[in-house]
Design a protein around this motif. Structure first.
Motif, PDB file in Angstrom:
ATOM      1  N   ASP A 245      -0.424   4.287   5.206  1.00  0.00           N
ATOM      2  CA  ASP A 245      -1.479   4.339   6.438  1.00  0.00           C
ATOM      3  C   ASP A 245      -0.989   3.687   7.563  1.00  0.00           C
ATOM      4  O   ASP A 245      -0.972   2.764   8.025  1.00  0.00           O
ATOM      5  CB  ASP A 245      -2.440   2.993   5.850  1.00  0.00           C
TER       6      ASP A 245
ATOM      7  N   SER B 115      -4.778  -3.715  11.581  1.00  0.00           N
ATOM      8  CA  SER B 115      -5.307  -5.110  10.531  1.00  0.00           C
ATOM      9  C   SER B 115      -4.304  -5.954  10.672  1.00  0.00           C
ATOM     10  O   SER B 115      -4.271  -6.899   9.891  1.00  0.00           O
ATOM     11  CB  SER B 115      -5.594  -4.593   9.383  1.00  0.00           C
TER      12      SER B 115
ATOM     13  N   GLY C  67      -1.930   4.865   0.521  1.00  0.00           N
ATOM     14  CA  GLY C  67      -2.841   5.350   1.989  1.00  0.00           C
ATOM     15  C   GLY C  67      -4.443   5.409   1.507  1.00  0.00           C
ATOM     16  O   GLY C  67      -4.974   6.393   2.286  1.00  0.00           O
ATOM     17  N   SER C  68      -4.758   4.942   0.611  1.00  0.00           N
ATOM     18  CA  SER C  68      -6.159   5.203   0.195  1.00  0.00           C
ATOM     19  C   SER C  68      -7.406   4.276   0.791  1.00  0.00           C
ATOM     20  O   SER C  68      -8.620   4.019   0.307  1.00  0.00           O
ATOM     21  CB  SER C  68      -6.225   5.105  -1.413  1.00  0.00           C
ATOM     22  N   GLY C  69      -7.044   3.724   1.796  1.00  0.00           N
ATOM     23  CA  GLY C  69      -8.113   2.858   2.664  1.00  0.00           C
ATOM     24  C   GLY C  69      -8.371   1.279   2.213  1.00  0.00           C
ATOM     25  O   GLY C  69      -9.466   1.129   2.308  1.00  0.00           O
ATOM     26  N   VAL C  70      -7.094   0.820   1.791  1.00  0.00           N
ATOM     27  CA  VAL C  70      -7.305  -0.621   0.946  1.00  0.00           C
ATOM     28  C   VAL C  70      -6.816  -1.642   1.830  1.00  0.00           C
ATOM     29  O   VAL C  70      -6.638  -2.639   1.333  1.00  0.00           O
ATOM     30  CB  VAL C  70      -6.722  -0.438  -0.306  1.00  0.00           C
TER      31      VAL C  70
ATOM     32  N   SER D   2       2.525  -1.387   4.443  1.00  0.00           N
ATOM     33  CA  SER D   2       2.090  -0.135   3.967  1.00  0.00           C
ATOM     34  C   SER D   2       2.976   0.858   4.381  1.00  0.00           C
ATOM     35  O   SER D   2       3.816   1.016   5.502  1.00  0.00           O
ATOM     36  CB  SER D   2       0.814   0.368   4.750  1.00  0.00           C
TER      37      SER D   2
ATOM     38  N   ARG E 119      -7.639  -3.586   4.365  1.00  0.00           N
ATOM     39  CA  ARG E 119      -8.629  -4.884   4.265  1.00  0.00           C
ATOM     40  C   ARG E 119      -8.813  -5.708   3.075  1.00  0.00           C
ATOM     41  O   ARG E 119      -8.399  -6.822   3.112  1.00  0.00           O
ATOM     42  CB  ARG E 119      -9.774  -4.438   5.032  1.00  0.00           C
TER      43      ARG E 119
ATOM     44  N   ASP F 136       1.000  -0.903  -0.077  1.00  0.00           N
ATOM     45  CA  ASP F 136      -0.052   0.069  -0.025  1.00  0.00           C
ATOM     46  C   ASP F 136       1.039   1.258   0.090  1.00  0.00           C
ATOM     47  O   ASP F 136       1.619   1.656   0.793  1.00  0.00           O
ATOM     48  CB  ASP F 136      -0.860   0.038   1.154  1.00  0.00           C
TER      49      ASP F 136
END
Length: 297
Positions: free
Chosen positions: A231, A237, A209-212, A228, A214, A206
């Motif tokens: 994020d 997680s 940091g676009s909320g992916v 990442s 999960r 990642d």
């Protein structure tokens, strides 16, 4: 000399171009007349006051970690480098006419200063996260946010190591990513299914940091196979967050070798003057970069 500085944490408007005393090379350091400085997300994260362990900040502070330039001072104990050499490397307060570097490498023949300034932190980060995510030759690496500087480096380094790559990016960057050897798909609804149609995913990065997080864990089946750099909530997680490592001479030497072999090229999307530092940070924070942004001195 002229130098970009900030006296308080905050938005891009806290940046000022000031007159400052020239720094000098202490033991184990060199000073360069800066020709260009890389613009990295860590620059504005530091400016905002985010806690980044490798780079504690005392105010007032300069801006910038990466630079390319001409050596004009060599500190005590430094061997193998001479005044007049063209180098790229990492240091501090590089948005300036002169900067002290703590790690460096000679620039490959024919490499422009503007392009060279975009490599140091980007290649260090790319090499680090490829190592940390544990992807091996013959496996497939998914890169979320692949068109920026780190993503561009990751795709090329991975391909050189025999690792297949899938890159996600905006519609306008699909051709660019394919040119770097990646299978590609766009962001947006249904993106994970589109990735699955491209093949098995053994590990994922990642970079945006676009909320992916999960979704990346679901695609790999293991949070330990996801890393990442963007994020801060990734550890919630079970995913490793890889921050800023600082100066790594070995990464710079590897960057020089890859560039000299024609295995690494990251284009400069846009350049700025020192007086345009705030605009550079605004653009960097907006994302969607294709390649690199740099300050030209």
């Amino acid at each position: 000399m002229k130098k970009v500085n900030f006296a308080e944490f905050g938005g891009p408007d806290v940046l000022r171009l000031i007159d400052a005393e020239e720094p000098h090379a202490g033991p184990g350091r060199i000073r360069v007349a800066v020709r260009a400085a890389g613009v990295n997300p860590v620059d504005w994260r530091i400016r905002e006051g985010q806690v980044l362990g490798a780079h504690p900040t005392e105010l007032p502070a300069g801006v910038g970690l990466d630079a390319a330039g001409v050596v004009d001072e060599v500190g005590e104990g430094v061997d193998g480098i001479e005044i007049g050499d063209h180098v790229f490397g990492e240091g501090s307060s590089t948005y300036a006419e002169f900067a002290v570097l703590s790690a460096w490498a000679r620039m490959p023949e024919g490499l422009p200063f503007e392009e060279a300034a975009g490599y140091p932190s980007v290649v260090e980060t790319a090499l680090r996260v490829i190592r940390e995510v544990g992807v091996l030759p013959g496996q497939t690496l998914l890169v979320s946010g692949a068109s920026g500087g780190v993503g561009s480096a990751v795709l090329q380094i991975a391909r050189d190591r025999g690792i297949a790559v899938i890159g996600t990016g905006s519609a306008s960057n699909q051709e660019y990513l394919r040119g770097l050897g990646a299978l590609t798909t766009t962001y947006g609804e249904g993106w994970t299914e589109r990735v699955r149609q491209l093949g098995r995913v053994d590990a994922a990065l990642d970079l945006a940091g676009s909320g992916v997080i999960r979704e990346l864990v679901d695609l790999t089946g293991d949070p330990q196979k996801v890393v990442s750099i963007a994020d801060l909530g990734a550890p919630e997680s079970g995913v490793r967050f890889s921050g800023v490592a600082g100066s790594v001479p070995e990464a710079l030497a590897e960057a020089a070798r890859l560039i000299a072999r024609g295995k690494l090229h990251i284009p400069v999307e846009k350049s700025y003057t020192l007086a345009e530092a705030a605009a550079a940070h605004i653009d960097s924070q907006a994302g969607h970069t294709r390649g690199r942004r740099v300050m030209v001195v």
